[in-house]
Design a protein around this motif. Sequence first.
Motif, mmCIF file in Angstrom:
data_model
loop_
_atom_site.group_PDB
_atom_site.id
_atom_site.type_symbol
_atom_site.label_atom_id
_atom_site.label_comp_id
_atom_site.label_asym_id
_atom_site.label_seq_id
_atom_site.Cartn_x
_atom_site.Cartn_y
_atom_site.Cartn_z
ATOM 1 N N UNK A 108 29.720 30.978 67.695
ATOM 2 C CA UNK A 108 29.748 30.996 66.237
ATOM 3 C C UNK A 108 30.320 29.684 65.725
ATOM 4 N N UNK B 9 28.734 22.678 65.475
ATOM 5 C CA UNK B 9 28.921 24.091 65.851
ATOM 6 C C UNK B 9 27.821 24.978 65.295
ATOM 7 N N UNK B 10 26.557 24.492 65.333
ATOM 8 C CA UNK B 10 25.498 25.271 64.682
ATOM 9 C C UNK B 10 24.999 26.398 65.577
ATOM 10 N N UNK B 11 25.915 27.258 66.018
ATOM 11 C CA UNK B 11 25.478 28.410 66.806
ATOM 12 C C UNK B 11 24.884 29.439 65.850
ATOM 13 N N UNK B 12 23.827 30.077 66.282
ATOM 14 C CA UNK B 12 23.267 31.175 65.490
ATOM 15 C C UNK B 12 22.250 30.748 64.466
#
Lengths: 263, 635
Positions: B352, B604-607
């Motif tokens: 995330x 942090x571009x998770x998702x």
Amino acid sequence: MVLAVIVLGVIQSVILLQFDWFGGEASTAAKPIDTLMDVTIVLSSFIFAIVCVALGYALIKWRAKPGDEGDGLPIHGNTRLEIIWTIIPVIIVLGLAGYSWAVLNDVEKTDADAMHVNVYAQQFAWTFGYPEEGNKWSEGELHVPVDRQVIFDLQAQDVIHSFWVPEWRIKKDAVPGLSTDVVVTPDKIGRYQLICTELCGIGHTTMRATVVVESEADYQAWIKKQSQEVPEDLLLTKDQFYETQKQNEEKSGGIEGSGVIEE
Amino acid sequence: MAVAIRQPGWYRGAIGTIIGAAFGFGLVVALRAISGLDVFQTEQTGYPHVIVPLITAPFGFLIGFGAFDYWFRWAAGKPTVPEDHSGHGATKWQDYFKFNTDHKVIGTQYVVTTLFFFLIGGLLALLMRAELAQPGSQIVAANTFNGLFSTHAVVMIFLFIIPVFAGLANYVLPLMIGAPDMAFPRLNALSFWLLPIAGIIFLSSFLAPGGSFDAGWTGYAPLSTGAPLGQSFFNIGVQFAGASSIATALNFLVTIITMRAPGMNLWRMPLLVWANLSTSLLVVGATPFIAGAQFMVFFDRILGMNFFNFLQGGDVISYQHIFWFYSHPAVYIMMLPGFGIISEIISTHARKPVFGYRLMALALIGIVVLSYSVWAHHMFVAGMFSWLRVPIMITTMLIAVPTGIKVFSWLGTLFYGKIHTYSTAMLFSLAFIVTFTIGGISGVMLGMIPIDIHVSDTYFVVAHIHFVLFGGSVFTIFAGIYHWFPKMTGRMYDERLGRVHFWGTVIGTWGTFIPMHWVGMDGMPRRVADYASQYGDWNLVISIFAFILGAVQLVFLYNMIVSWRFGPKAGNNPWRANSIEWQVTSPPPVFNFDEIPRVVGGPYEYGTPGARHAIMGGEELEVPEPKPTTVTAPS
């Protein structure tokens, strides 16, 4: 979750408040300081509970299933929430700071008729002078009457020492070349320990003295028995004392002779 | 042999050391002869015959070892030897014992060296705990004990916590920002080699007449100005360790400011980079103060300069002001890089984005600014101006706010994530949140003057500092080492042993340092070799847990050494992380990137489907820059 925080916070506070953290109370400063500590403990319990519950909740609820290679929700933040958890802590710490300030003013208030006692600290012994009792003095044992405010004028002759009686909740460094004082009103008769809390050399561990708080009558009886004259060194005012030290130093030629060096 | 002596390296280094020492010694002898003094002192005071060689020998070593070859040639106007990069990278273990300018080699050198000093500092601590297990004096005498806790603190602070973060960042940071190396590789290598020198000086003080320095790591005057010879070893060692920190910090600042890959604007920097930017700002601004303070003590001792000699108008309290003006920011120097590490790990393993990324970065800067205004909270009972206490109390308590923001944001990062806890790095990060919160809370208590008056200089302070530095910094160091171990070595460590190490460390930390709060509040002062028998039981408990804590570090050591040699191959990106260092091979190629990557989004571009942080060289550049979508949390 809110419920869990409240329950955990209350349980923690109740458990933590059972203990007498600071030990015995023997001065008028002890009560307000201990109350301040209790308030802080309760507030801290709830903050700690928030962190623990939030962490535990997240770990239970959003733990990845085995083999789940997916990602979480792409939430980047929440301005309202971030403002809240900036502003509320600011209010809490400023409140605690204000409360501390009030307590500080309370415990450091001096009466006009306070009694003065001189404290001479040196490696590794305490000596006490009673200027109001015709310069009586005592070594290694401090006597003060109960329920009377005392101002200790601290002098250090070699390195920094620190004057601490845990039951009185007061502490102050005795600094060579500087006048410091500390005020206390003992309110419980008994024997306590005076502890040096500033590292002062090899004998730091054992640099202790006995403190006797007694009734006015007992104190007067004790001080009468102290017939010795104050040794010349201790009688000197601070300026005179340092002047002598300085002359000694010049005679011996260098910092070696100042008495600062222990070897 | 003759060639070996002319080449930079250990032979020439050894010769340089001898020449340096001889030069210093000869200088003293010659100057004394010229001044008409006895060539050798019969009555020892300042020990010039020891002190001056102690300063000149390290320079002789560094010159011999080759740290200055390039610069000397340049300064002398000779043709410089162009770097042929043959010494870049490390192919065999001997390469780690060279003056190597590769940031990855230097990073590894830093981490291994500092872990060695961590063990030494830990052994010193265990000796103390052995003595303190029972009331009375059993193992060491009081003066040795004073030397033990002084060197323990100095070794842990100056040779472990501060430099190990510099080491981790040295390895990871250039990769993270897409740079081929640090901005000043030769200065970087010099910074590292100053460190073992400082370590040798600190530890050799045990051999000095009168024992090692024993005035505490704080070295308060006038105890330190009148102490035996060992104290001068501290004064000099700090200069080398401090110069190392300052040079590294300058290097980080220039690297971060000028060498980011195209597209990496400030708001696309990973938080570890932000953390090291903030730390470097602190190091550059504050470290000169401790260097100055120790020089003043040194001059008082050696040259009779009377900065702190109260008999000659010196001011005893001013030492504490100068000292803490460095040493309080130093606490944040030891903590901010850890904050960066935790942000990376939690975001990666919760899959995330970091919650409130910008506020996290701003909180770091807020801590930097505030930390310069809180130094005097170490001096509430020191006899300084009493009016200074309340303003300092307010700034001290306010600094808890940015720290709290970070804790809440890490928790926010976990919410609605997919939390993986298989990695020891993540376990340490989660435990860090809890233990560090305790350290933070006791810090707020210490900031409140009436409470501080009672507990200052007691075991409560010892408990607080260890919860912050062990439960805080060291947990983040472990997390960081486990997290980047696969990247640094190309191999995977054993997660089972990692878990043993994790639980042992957590239990050991709590068991050792929690009871210290209690005995401290109840009246046990710190820095004592003996104590009232009423504290005997708790001290025994503390000592037992301390030995557990010490023993379990051997598991860590075994895991690291054996996995480095025999661990299974890790692959490039075992944690499926987004930041750039994971997009290259493990260990990374000698020059990091064939082609500098292009940064196209946040770290942090998770998702977010299709979101990219960086496009690596050689990849098709057709990926469109995705718009980060913000999804509101379902309530």
